[in-house]
Design a protein around this motif. Structure first.
Motif, PDB file in Angstrom:
ATOM      1  N   LYS A   1      57.628  69.641  14.471  1.00 47.63           N
ATOM      2  CA  LYS A   1      56.524  69.902  13.537  1.00 47.63           C
ATOM      3  C   LYS A   1      55.185  69.417  14.102  1.00 47.63           C
ATOM      4  O   LYS A   1      54.200  70.160  14.128  1.00 47.63           O
ATOM      5  CB  LYS A   1      56.774  69.201  12.191  1.00 47.63           C
ATOM      6  CG  LYS A   1      58.062  69.619  11.525  1.00 47.63           C
ATOM      7  CD  LYS A   1      58.372  68.783  10.288  1.00 47.63           C
ATOM      8  CE  LYS A   1      58.713  67.331  10.544  1.00 47.63           C
ATOM      9  NZ  LYS A   1      59.971  67.115  11.289  1.00 47.63           N
TER      10      LYS A   1
ATOM     11  N   SER B   1      54.429  68.601  17.160  1.00 50.59           N
ATOM     12  CA  SER B   1      54.099  69.301  18.415  1.00 50.59           C
ATOM     13  C   SER B   1      53.502  70.674  18.127  1.00 50.59           C
ATOM     14  O   SER B   1      52.572  71.106  18.801  1.00 50.59           O
ATOM     15  CB  SER B   1      55.354  69.492  19.270  1.00 50.59           C
ATOM     16  OG  SER B   1      55.959  68.264  19.540  1.00 50.59           O
TER      17      SER B   1
ATOM     18  N   GLY C   1      62.097  60.731  13.490  1.00 53.44           N
ATOM     19  CA  GLY C   1      61.558  59.809  12.485  1.00 53.44           C
ATOM     20  C   GLY C   1      60.167  59.316  12.826  1.00 53.44           C
ATOM     21  O   GLY C   1      59.700  58.326  12.279  1.00 53.44           O
TER      22      GLY C   1
ATOM     23  N   ASP D   1      61.229  78.005  24.377  1.00 50.11           N
ATOM     24  CA  ASP D   1      61.231  77.884  25.848  1.00 50.11           C
ATOM     25  C   ASP D   1      62.577  77.437  26.393  1.00 50.11           C
ATOM     26  O   ASP D   1      62.838  77.543  27.588  1.00 50.11           O
ATOM     27  CB  ASP D   1      60.115  76.903  26.283  1.00 50.11           C
ATOM     28  CG  ASP D   1      60.253  75.548  25.593  1.00 50.11           C
ATOM     29  OD1 ASP D   1      60.741  74.605  26.215  1.00 50.11           O
ATOM     30  OD2 ASP D   1      59.887  75.434  24.396  1.00 50.11           O
TER      31      ASP D   1
HETATM   32  P1  GTP Z   1      59.499  63.823  13.268  1.00 50.19           P
HETATM   33  O1  GTP Z   1      58.061  63.509  13.069  1.00 50.19           O
HETATM   34  O2  GTP Z   1      60.251  62.685  13.834  1.00 50.19           O
HETATM   35  O3  GTP Z   1      60.145  64.386  12.039  1.00 50.19           O
HETATM   36  O4  GTP Z   1      59.635  64.975  14.417  1.00 50.19           O
HETATM   37  P2  GTP Z   1      58.793  66.315  14.638  1.00 50.19           P
HETATM   38  O5  GTP Z   1      59.479  67.427  13.940  1.00 50.19           O
HETATM   39  O6  GTP Z   1      57.359  66.101  14.309  1.00 50.19           O
HETATM   40  O7  GTP Z   1      58.990  66.565  16.198  1.00 50.19           O
HETATM   41  P3  GTP Z   1      57.973  66.258  17.410  1.00 50.19           P
HETATM   42  O8  GTP Z   1      56.852  67.231  17.387  1.00 50.19           O
HETATM   43  O9  GTP Z   1      57.643  64.806  17.417  1.00 50.19           O
HETATM   44  O10 GTP Z   1      58.896  66.658  18.652  1.00 50.19           O
HETATM   45  C1  GTP Z   1      60.166  66.075  18.863  1.00 50.19           C
HETATM   46  C2  GTP Z   1      60.572  66.258  20.315  1.00 50.19           C
HETATM   47  O11 GTP Z   1      60.768  67.658  20.603  1.00 50.19           O
HETATM   48  C3  GTP Z   1      59.529  65.795  21.318  1.00 50.19           C
HETATM   49  O12 GTP Z   1      60.204  65.211  22.403  1.00 50.19           O
HETATM   50  C4  GTP Z   1      58.813  67.070  21.726  1.00 50.19           C
HETATM   51  O13 GTP Z   1      58.257  67.018  23.020  1.00 50.19           O
HETATM   52  C5  GTP Z   1      59.948  68.075  21.678  1.00 50.19           C
HETATM   53  N1  GTP Z   1      59.457  69.439  21.377  1.00 50.19           N
HETATM   54  C6  GTP Z   1      58.736  69.813  20.296  1.00 50.19           C
HETATM   55  N2  GTP Z   1      58.460  71.123  20.343  1.00 50.19           N
HETATM   56  C7  GTP Z   1      59.009  71.602  21.497  1.00 50.19           C
HETATM   57  C8  GTP Z   1      59.064  72.880  22.113  1.00 50.19           C
HETATM   58  O14 GTP Z   1      58.538  73.907  21.632  1.00 50.19           O
HETATM   59  N3  GTP Z   1      59.755  72.976  23.303  1.00 50.19           N
HETATM   60  C9  GTP Z   1      60.353  71.906  23.874  1.00 50.19           C
HETATM   61  N4  GTP Z   1      60.998  72.093  25.009  1.00 50.19           N
HETATM   62  N5  GTP Z   1      60.313  70.677  23.320  1.00 50.19           N
HETATM   63  C10 GTP Z   1      59.655  70.526  22.148  1.00 50.19           C
END
Ligand code: GTP
Ligand code: MG
Length: 203
Positions: free
Chosen positions: A36, A38, A57, A145
């Motif tokens: 989310k 990212s 988290g 990707d």
């Molecule tokens: P929480 O805040 O913990 O709920 O997680 P989140 O959903 O916000 O995920 P976040 O964006 O922190 O990404 C989690 C992990 O996934 C990180 O290591 C990112 O680099 C990886 N990641 C996120 N989006 C992508 C993507 O499109 N491709 C790849 N390869 N990795 C991704």
């Protein structure tokens, strides 16, 4: 639509303290670690606006980001990560639903799912709760990707079939990658269209 400016506004535990609901906003929601924060960074083309982590988290608050002084992107904590303790779960779920059910300017929610997975009951349950509360949502497949083009098509078809066993229609969906920006323009365009509708309703 092009995003020119994105700024952090405020973080809250409580929807009642969120900024005045005077402009359209869009929330990003999904399991912890689905991507989310990212994706928000990818949409605004900034590396560290929303905090990301390999460890689930990371996002623990309701975070408002102001876009071009006219609308908000909202980064929410994730749900349903097995390793999050029960007390954390009891803290996050009321925070998330309190927010989702009480923001009159929440135009649409983007529910993120990892494109590599088949439909998970936790996501389907979450989406049924949204539907019951009449909160509109789109589906965003993340981490595209990590698969080839053929694998992507197969996975999305399979997800759709699984989804349609529980829902009468598939919402609009986006296939995205925060690594290479796939899907970014489609999402900003959809938001641009919804912003225009929001304005005409308000007028
Ligand atoms: P929480 O805040 O913990 O709920 O997680 P989140 O959903 O916000 O995920 P976040 O964006 O922190 O990404 C989690 C992990 O996934 C990180 O290591 C990112 O680099 C990886 N990641 C996120 N989006 C992508 C993507 O499109 N491709 C790849 N390869 N990795 C991704
Ligand atoms: Mg996050």
């Amino acid at each position: 639509m092009q995003i020119k400016q994105a700024v952090f506004v405020v973080s809250n535990t409580d929807w009642q303290k969120c900024p005045p609901p005077d402009r359209p906003e869009y929330a990003f929601i999904g399991r912890s670690n689905v991507g989310k924060s990212s994706l928000i960074n990818s949409l605004v083309k900034k590396k560290n606006l929303a905090k990301t982590s390999q460890t689930p988290g990371k996002t623990q608050l309701i975070n408002h980001f102001g876009i071009d002084d006219t609308w908000y992107l909202v980064d929410l904590p994730g749900y349903g990560y097995a390793k999050i303790s029960k007390s954390e779960k009891e803290k996050f779920e009321p925070m998330i639903f309190g927010y989702l059910e009480n923001r009159p300017n929440l135009v649409c929610t983007f529910v993120l799912v990892d494109v590599r997975h088949d439909p998970m009951s936790i996501d389907l349950e979450f989406m049924s709760q949204l539907a019951e509360a009449q909160i509109p949502f789109y589906i965003v497949f993340t981490k595209a990707d990590k698969l080839t083009k053929n694998q992507l098509t197969a996975k999305v078809t399979r997800y759709r079939e699984g989804f349609l066993q529980f829902f009468s229609e598939m919402p609009k969906y986006f296939v995205t990658s925060s690594v290479d920006g796939l899907g970014r323009d489609e999402i900003t365009q959809a938001i641009g269209e919804l912003n225009a509708e929001f304005k005409s309703v308000r007028r």
